[in-house]
Design a protein around this motif. Structure first.
Motif, PDB file in Angstrom:
ATOM      1  N   LEU A  20       0.858  -1.187   0.000  1.00  0.00           N
ATOM      2  CA  LEU A  20       0.000   0.000   0.000  1.00  0.00           C
ATOM      3  C   LEU A  20       0.888   1.228   0.000  1.00  0.00           C
ATOM      4  O   LEU A  20       1.769   1.377   0.848  1.00  0.00           O
ATOM      5  CB  LEU A  20      -0.899   0.038   1.241  1.00  0.00           C
ATOM      6  CG  LEU A  20      -1.579   1.389   1.515  1.00  0.00           C
ATOM      7  CD1 LEU A  20      -2.681   1.669   0.494  1.00  0.00           C
ATOM      8  CD2 LEU A  20      -2.138   1.465   2.937  1.00  0.00           C
ATOM      9  N   GLY A  21       0.660   2.117  -0.947  1.00  0.00           N
ATOM     10  CA  GLY A  21       1.345   3.403  -0.964  1.00  0.00           C
ATOM     11  C   GLY A  21       0.328   4.519  -1.015  1.00  0.00           C
ATOM     12  O   GLY A  21      -0.698   4.399  -1.696  1.00  0.00           O
ATOM     13  N   CYS A  22       0.587   5.606  -0.281  1.00  0.00           N
ATOM     14  CA  CYS A  22      -0.304   6.760  -0.277  1.00  0.00           C
ATOM     15  C   CYS A  22       0.449   7.989  -0.775  1.00  0.00           C
ATOM     16  O   CYS A  22       1.598   8.215  -0.394  1.00  0.00           O
ATOM     17  CB  CYS A  22      -0.855   7.012   1.121  1.00  0.00           C
ATOM     18  SG  CYS A  22      -1.934   5.694   1.728  1.00  0.00           S
ATOM     19  N   SER A  23      -0.195   8.769  -1.634  1.00  0.00           N
ATOM     20  CA  SER A  23       0.380   9.989  -2.171  1.00  0.00           C
ATOM     21  C   SER A  23       1.669   9.663  -2.922  1.00  0.00           C
ATOM     22  O   SER A  23       1.681   8.766  -3.771  1.00  0.00           O
ATOM     23  CB  SER A  23       0.588  11.007  -1.046  1.00  0.00           C
ATOM     24  OG  SER A  23       0.811  12.290  -1.566  1.00  0.00           O
ATOM     25  N   ILE A  24       2.790  10.334  -2.606  1.00  0.00           N
ATOM     26  CA  ILE A  24       4.035   9.996  -3.296  1.00  0.00           C
ATOM     27  C   ILE A  24       4.434   8.556  -3.008  1.00  0.00           C
ATOM     28  O   ILE A  24       5.079   7.894  -3.826  1.00  0.00           O
ATOM     29  CB  ILE A  24       5.177  10.969  -2.926  1.00  0.00           C
ATOM     30  CG1 ILE A  24       6.382  10.743  -3.840  1.00  0.00           C
ATOM     31  CG2 ILE A  24       5.569  10.826  -1.465  1.00  0.00           C
ATOM     32  CD1 ILE A  24       7.525  11.707  -3.605  1.00  0.00           C
ATOM     33  N   GLY A  25       4.011   8.036  -1.860  1.00  0.00           N
ATOM     34  CA  GLY A  25       4.263   6.623  -1.563  1.00  0.00           C
ATOM     35  C   GLY A  25       3.582   5.709  -2.559  1.00  0.00           C
ATOM     36  O   GLY A  25       4.085   4.618  -2.876  1.00  0.00           O
ATOM     37  N   ALA A  26       2.426   6.140  -3.092  1.00  0.00           N
ATOM     38  CA  ALA A  26       1.740   5.351  -4.114  1.00  0.00           C
ATOM     39  C   ALA A  26       2.502   5.390  -5.428  1.00  0.00           C
ATOM     40  O   ALA A  26       2.544   4.396  -6.165  1.00  0.00           O
ATOM     41  CB  ALA A  26       0.322   5.877  -4.305  1.00  0.00           C
ATOM     42  N   LEU A  27       3.100   6.534  -5.742  1.00  0.00           N
ATOM     43  CA  LEU A  27       3.914   6.633  -6.960  1.00  0.00           C
ATOM     44  C   LEU A  27       5.140   5.729  -6.849  1.00  0.00           C
ATOM     45  O   LEU A  27       5.521   5.052  -7.812  1.00  0.00           O
ATOM     46  CB  LEU A  27       4.324   8.082  -7.185  1.00  0.00           C
ATOM     47  CG  LEU A  27       4.989   8.408  -8.526  1.00  0.00           C
ATOM     48  CD1 LEU A  27       4.072   8.054  -9.687  1.00  0.00           C
ATOM     49  CD2 LEU A  27       5.377   9.875  -8.584  1.00  0.00           C
ATOM     50  N   ILE A  28       5.754   5.716  -5.673  1.00  0.00           N
ATOM     51  CA  ILE A  28       6.897   4.818  -5.436  1.00  0.00           C
ATOM     52  C   ILE A  28       6.455   3.367  -5.567  1.00  0.00           C
ATOM     53  O   ILE A  28       7.158   2.534  -6.164  1.00  0.00           O
ATOM     54  CB  ILE A  28       7.498   5.090  -4.049  1.00  0.00           C
ATOM     55  CG1 ILE A  28       8.092   6.496  -3.985  1.00  0.00           C
ATOM     56  CG2 ILE A  28       8.556   4.043  -3.705  1.00  0.00           C
ATOM     57  CD1 ILE A  28       8.424   6.965  -2.580  1.00  0.00           C
ATOM     58  N   ALA A  29       5.277   3.043  -5.034  1.00  0.00           N
ATOM     59  CA  ALA A  29       4.758   1.681  -5.132  1.00  0.00           C
ATOM     60  C   ALA A  29       4.548   1.281  -6.590  1.00  0.00           C
ATOM     61  O   ALA A  29       4.877   0.150  -6.994  1.00  0.00           O
ATOM     62  CB  ALA A  29       3.448   1.569  -4.355  1.00  0.00           C
ATOM     63  N   LEU A  30       4.000   2.184  -7.391  1.00  0.00           N
ATOM     64  CA  LEU A  30       3.786   1.884  -8.804  1.00  0.00           C
ATOM     65  C   LEU A  30       5.109   1.647  -9.514  1.00  0.00           C
ATOM     66  O   LEU A  30       5.230   0.732 -10.348  1.00  0.00           O
ATOM     67  CB  LEU A  30       3.021   3.028  -9.474  1.00  0.00           C
ATOM     68  CG  LEU A  30       1.551   3.180  -9.053  1.00  0.00           C
ATOM     69  CD1 LEU A  30       0.978   4.495  -9.592  1.00  0.00           C
ATOM     70  CD2 LEU A  30       0.717   1.999  -9.532  1.00  0.00           C
ATOM     71  N   ASP A  31       6.121   2.450  -9.211  1.00  0.00           N
ATOM     72  CA  ASP A  31       7.428   2.249  -9.826  1.00  0.00           C
ATOM     73  C   ASP A  31       8.043   0.924  -9.397  1.00  0.00           C
ATOM     74  O   ASP A  31       8.690   0.242 -10.200  1.00  0.00           O
ATOM     75  CB  ASP A  31       8.366   3.410  -9.475  1.00  0.00           C
ATOM     76  CG  ASP A  31       9.617   3.424 -10.344  1.00  0.00           C
ATOM     77  OD1 ASP A  31       9.463   3.570 -11.573  1.00  0.00           O
ATOM     78  OD2 ASP A  31      10.724   3.262  -9.806  1.00  0.00           O
TER      79      ASP A  31
END
Length: 292
Positions: free
Chosen positions: A98-109
């Motif tokens: 689970l990533g939220c905000s920029i953490g979600a972008l990092i998760a997608l990468d």
């Protein structure tokens, strides 16, 4: 179950990563956004430890994850490289993320570059502004420019607070995410509560400065590879947004991502920081999504 928390440190190229483990079961990695760190998920993690081994960590340059060179260039790919090393050190199996905000972008990468390490990825309101319509993209650009200008004029703390409030996040939630509440986390081994509070405040201030030093630039420099993401199994990528965030551009980013992937957006309770202001409901929703 009674929560027992283990802490560790992992050497990665250019930094040392602080991380925490709690609970038992399949590995669930939680990636904080904004100026947050491992402590940002304290509220929600307590409701997940019966089902998962929950992993939280401080991104490089934040809190207890110092940089070898404070002037190093940090990209989104730098963070996903760090997670590649962290997951490899913790498990040989694909993890839920689970990533939220920029953490979600990092998760997608992470999912794009190391798909073998990801079982299911929940991306909660990632700043993928390239996918937005012209009107929403202009709104996002204005708000981000205003935040940068406010940081120059009034300081990082005020800028982050006002920016988050523009997304519907309340001040109490900001303080919680920054580690200014809930001092009794079990991480302080010695010293008084006042010392622990002072340390939390110091980390929060440092994190705000780190945010403006690294994060906006790393998001701006990032080229989102949608075709690579589409190559992943469609059920493994779950764009998500807060039910109270529908009229904000981060929610619209998730909606656009879902449309590009040909899937549905998964709604979670609360706003951009729903994990903090609705922790139990957020955890229950996350578990239902991952189990389903």
């Amino acid at each position: 179950m009674m929560e027992t928390r283990k802490v560790g440190s992992l050497q990665v190229p250019g930094a040392s990563l602080y991380y925490e483990l709690r609970g038992s079961g399949p590995l669930l990695l939680l990636i904080a956004g904004g100026a947050g760190d491992a402590d940002s998920y304290d509220r929600v993690a307590g409701y997940l430890v019966d089902h998962y081994t929950v992993v939280t960590y401080d991104r490089r340059g934040y809190s207890r994850s110092p940089l070898n060179d404070p002037h190093q260039l940090i990209r989104i790919g730098t963070h996903s490289d760090d997670l590649h090393h962290l997951l490899a050190a913790l498990t040989g199996e694909p993890a839920c993320v689970l990533g939220c905000s920029i953490g979600a972008l990092i998760a997608l990468d992470l999912g794009i570059r190391f798909p073998e390490q990801v079982h299911t990825l929940v991306a909660h309101e990632p700043p993928v502004t390239a996918l937005l319509s012209d009107a929403w993209r202009s709104q996002a650009a204005r708000m981000q420019a205003n935040m940068a200008e406010m940081a120059r004029r009034e300081g990082a703390a005020v800028a982050i607070q006002r920016f988050a409030e523009s997304l519907g996040v309340k001040r109490a939630d900001l303080e919680s995410r920054a580690g200014l509440q809930g001092v009794g986390t079990g991480l302080t081994k010695s010293g008084s509560e006042a010392d622990a509070q002072a340390e939390s405040v110091r980390m929060a201030e440092n994190n705000r400065e780190a945010f403006f030093q690294h994060d906006p630039q790393s998001v701006d420099r990032y080229t989102f590879d949608l075709s690579a993401l589409k190559a992943m199994p469609p059920t493994s990528i779950l764009p998500a947004g807060g039910s109270a965030s529908r009229e904000t551009w981060p929610y619209q980013c998730s909606l656009a991502l879902a449309e590009c992937l040909g899937t549905l957006l998964v709604e979670f309770p609360g706003d951009h920081a729903g994990f903090s202001n609705h922790p139990q409901e957020f955890a229950e929703r996350l578990h239902a999504v991952l189990a389903g």
